[in-house]
Motif scaffolding. Structure first.
Motif, short mmCIF file in Angstrom:
data_model
loop_
_atom_site.label_atom_id
_atom_site.label_comp_id
_atom_site.label_asym_id
_atom_site.label_seq_id
_atom_site.Cartn_x
_atom_site.Cartn_y
_atom_site.Cartn_z
N SER A 254 -9.41 143.66 133.79
CA SER A 254 -9.99 142.29 133.64
C SER A 254 -9.67 141.52 134.94
O SER A 254 -8.84 142.07 135.84
N MET A 255 -10.51 140.44 135.29
CA MET A 255 -10.39 139.88 136.44
C MET A 255 -11.01 138.37 136.24
O MET A 255 -11.78 138.32 135.55
N VAL B 261 -6.84 147.45 144.91
CA VAL B 261 -5.75 146.80 144.02
C VAL B 261 -4.60 147.46 143.96
O VAL B 261 -3.54 147.08 143.75
N ARG B 262 -4.48 148.85 144.40
CA ARG B 262 -3.32 149.69 144.36
C ARG B 262 -2.58 149.73 143.21
O ARG B 262 -1.41 149.72 142.93
N ASN B 263 -3.49 150.11 142.08
CA ASN B 263 -2.82 150.48 140.83
C ASN B 263 -2.47 151.77 140.79
O ASN B 263 -2.94 152.69 141.49
N PRO B 264 -1.48 152.15 139.93
CA PRO B 264 -1.29 153.54 139.79
C PRO B 264 -2.18 154.58 139.38
O PRO B 264 -3.11 154.02 138.61
N LEU B 265 -2.16 155.69 139.60
CA LEU B 265 -3.12 156.79 139.14
C LEU B 265 -3.05 156.81 137.71
O LEU B 265 -2.26 156.62 137.06
N GLY B 266 -4.15 156.86 137.34
CA GLY B 266 -4.44 157.10 135.80
C GLY B 266 -4.69 155.55 135.09
O GLY B 266 -4.87 155.50 133.87
N ARG C 144 -2.08 141.18 139.32
CA ARG C 144 -1.98 141.03 140.56
C ARG C 144 -2.82 139.99 141.01
O ARG C 144 -4.03 139.42 140.51
N ALA C 145 -2.29 138.92 141.99
CA ALA C 145 -3.13 137.87 142.51
C ALA C 145 -3.15 137.88 143.93
O ALA C 145 -2.38 138.23 144.59
N PHE D 190 -7.30 136.59 140.13
CA PHE D 190 -6.20 137.49 139.29
C PHE D 190 -6.94 138.71 138.89
O PHE D 190 -8.12 138.72 138.18
N VAL D 191 -6.26 140.04 138.98
CA VAL D 191 -6.94 141.28 138.56
C VAL D 191 -5.67 141.95 137.82
O VAL D 191 -4.83 141.94 138.06
N ALA D 192 -6.04 142.42 136.43
CA ALA D 192 -5.20 142.85 135.45
C ALA D 192 -5.60 144.58 135.32
O ALA D 192 -6.84 144.62 135.40
#
Length: 152
Positions: free
Chosen positions: A124-125, A114-119, A148-149, A139-141
């Motif tokens: 949800s998805m 997903v490449r979400n920021p650290l922390g 992100r979609a 969709f991934v929240a």
């Protein structure tokens, strides 16, 4: 005798643009109609299956189909409504697990980073248009407010 229209390059170009946009909108309407028809077929199939299950005897849960050993504790699970597919979200990735007779147990078929920021973590998805393999969206929240979609 009818009055003659003035013809110019400007007029001809605008007529061509108008025709092109009308053709494009007609094509989009046809594609939307085809998607509606596919969606209606899927709704009818699901409804018929639900009625059949409701009319028959209760379904017994006595056959183990898969043992899924995720790398980390999943925060969210999502079953695909039409395919033997389980999506398991961890902190920063989504694993795709096929369950069935021909799948090697204990191995995910795909991992989506997903490449979400650290922390931050996935909060949800959901799946949208899951019956169409080309237009399906995941969709991934994450808990930092970003959604992100992914398509396909």
């Amino acid at each position: 005798r009818p009055p003659q229209m003035m013809r110019s390059k400007f007029f001809a170009r605008n007529v061509a643009l108008l025709r092109e946009s009308l053709l494009r909108s007609n094509q989009m309407e046809r594609e939307a109609s085809e998607m509606d028809q596919r969606r209606q077929v899927e709704v009818n199939r699901t409804t018929a299956m639900a009625k059949k299950l409701a009319a028959g005897p209760p379904v017994a849960m006595n056959r183990l189909m898969a043992v899924i050993d995720n790398q980390a504790p999943p925060s969210h699970l999502l079953l695909h409504p039409h395919a033997p597919l389980l999506l398991a979200a961890e902190r920063s990735s989504v694993s795709f697990w096929h369950y069935g007779d021909n799948i090697v147990p204990g191995r995910s078929t795909k991992v989506l980073r997903v490449r979400n920021p650290l922390g931050t973590r996935i909060s949800s998805m959901t799946l949208l248009n899951e019956s169409d393999p080309h237009l399906g969206l995941l969709f991934v929240a994450t808990n930092d407010g970003v959604v992100r979609a992914w398509r396909g």
